[in-house]
Scaffold this motif. Structure first.
Motif, PDB file in Angstrom:
ATOM      1  N   LEU A 110      18.147  -7.277  -4.201  1.00 35.15           N
ATOM      2  CA  LEU A 110      17.802  -8.412  -3.352  1.00 35.15           C
ATOM      3  C   LEU A 110      16.876  -9.402  -4.049  1.00 35.15           C
ATOM      4  N   ARG A 159      11.707 -16.515  -1.045  1.00 36.05           N
ATOM      5  CA  ARG A 159      13.125 -16.143  -1.059  1.00 36.05           C
ATOM      6  C   ARG A 159      13.294 -14.630  -0.904  1.00 36.05           C
ATOM      7  N   ARG A 163      15.292 -12.581   1.978  1.00 33.20           N
ATOM      8  CA  ARG A 163      16.420 -11.735   1.588  1.00 33.20           C
ATOM      9  C   ARG A 163      16.260 -10.306   2.094  1.00 33.20           C
ATOM     10  N   GLU A 312      16.828 -19.413   1.828  1.00 32.56           N
ATOM     11  CA  GLU A 312      17.548 -18.214   2.237  1.00 32.56           C
ATOM     12  C   GLU A 312      17.792 -18.176   3.738  1.00 32.56           C
TER      13      GLU A 312
END
Length: 371
Positions: A110, A159, A163, A312
């Motif tokens: 990830l 991010r 994620r 994201e």
């Protein structure tokens, strides 16, 4: 190969190196181990060692560099003078093997562009709630950490948090998230009672002018930590690394544009933006950066983190995020950064210097506090 960190059998190391390098015929010539000069504060970390392996594969010579981290149950690393009931409580609630579990999980998949975990070469389980992680040595550059580094790290951390939403949870955190546990444990059972006791302020370190000048504001804050914590309810909880200081964001010499995020032992749910605290305040808190750098770094890091979330698919209001980060800093730092732990030590010139340094840091955080 004798006396390897954590007692790893030499045959296991050889097999791990062959897997890691993709060289099934690799042989090891020598292994050199050296302790890493590092002040270990976490009770779950027993030792850090740098390992250099001279190996060969046919005519090819290889210089392999690794770092080992020996993890242990908290009971082994807590102060010996701690009462038995407190020791048992902390031993039960601190997830000592969390870092190993995360590094060998799906979280690596990830990681956002420009950031990654360290490669795991081997994991050696030991008896008695101990294990040793064998990791790549990222061989980080020692160049000055810059504002640009802070911005790119903040973007990547945003991010990463987005994620990880919906990913399998890590080990349970006391209170359900970092700051709730912090309010109840470090503040509620330790810092607040000590700060509100007159005897504390009678100690020579607390009579230093720089420290004594903070008494009224710090004690007022100590009395209202519950109200401060309640302000964070407007922000969502997101998966956090938990200790994303610049010291834990390594810039590999071979690819300095990349960030290797290490030390995952505090990962768990936290208020959105929490990872910006260690990122922006961490150098000053550790005494390796000036407190004066924090306000400017915050101005750049908060929008970058928000942009990372948005990239994201997680949208947050910038004003709410900014207020949340400042409120989290007010809960996280002033009370526990006061020189409480130093009152157990002799009053030396070094202790006086550290107390004054901590007072300057607390002053800076209080000045940043949201209205």
């Amino acid at each position: 190969m004798t006396g390897l960190p954590g007692g790893l059998p030499s045959a296991d190391l050889l097999a791990a190196l062959r897997r890691w390098t993709g060289r099934p015929s690799l042989t090891v010539d020598t292994v050199t181990c050296a302790p890493i000069a590092h002040a270990i504060s976490a009770p779950t970390t027993r030792a850090l060692t740098r390992v250099r392996v001279a190996a060969s594969d046919g005519a090819a010579a290889l210089d392999l560099r690794l770092v080992t981290k020996e993890l242990q149950a908290a009971r082994y690393g807590l102060p010996p003078q701690m009462p038995d009931d407190a020791r048992a409580h902390l031993d039960a609630v601190i997830p000592w093997r969390l870092e190993a579990d995360v590094l060998t999980s799906d979280v690596a998949g990830l990681m956002p562009p420009g950031m990654r975990m360290p490669e795991v070469v081997a994991l050696h389980e030991q008896d008695g709630d101990r294990l040793t992680l064998w990791l790549e040595d990222a061989d980080p550059v020692e160049d000055h950490w810059t504002a640009r580094d802070t911005v790119r790290a903040a973007t990547a951390l945003g991010r990463l948090a987005a994620r990880r939403v919906g990913a399998p949870p890590t080990a349970p955190v006391p209170g359900g998230d970092f700051l709730t546990g912090y309010r109840d444990e470090q503040l509620g059972t330790w810092a607040v009672p000590w700060l509100l006791a007159d005897d504390t302020w009678a100690h020579p370190l607390f009579r230093l002018p720089e420290v004594a000048a903070l008494r009224e504001e710090v004690c007022a804050l100590a009395r209202r930590v519950g109200d401060v914590h309640a302000r964070l309810a407007r922000l969502p909880l997101l998966p956090a690394h938990g200790d994303a200081t610049p010291m834990n964001l390594l810039r590999p010499r071979r690819r300095p544009e990349e960030l290797v995020l290490i030390d995952w032992g505090m990962t768990g749910p936290a208020t959105a933006g929490f990872d910006l605290l260690p990122l922006v305040f961490g150098r000053a808190e550790a005494g390796v950066g000036p407190a004066a750098e924090v306000p400017g770094l915050l101005d750049a890091a908060v929008p970058a983190y928000r942009d990372g979330l948005a990239a994201e698919g997680v949208e947050l209001d910038l004003a709410d995020l900014t207020a949340g980060v400042l409120t989290a800093a007010l809960l996280r730092y002033p009370c526990t950064t006061m020189p409480l732990s130093l009152v157990m030590e002799p009053v030396t010139d070094g202790a006086v210097a550290r107390a004054r340094e901590r007072a300057a840091f607390v002053r800076m955080v209080l000045d940043l506090a949201p209205a």
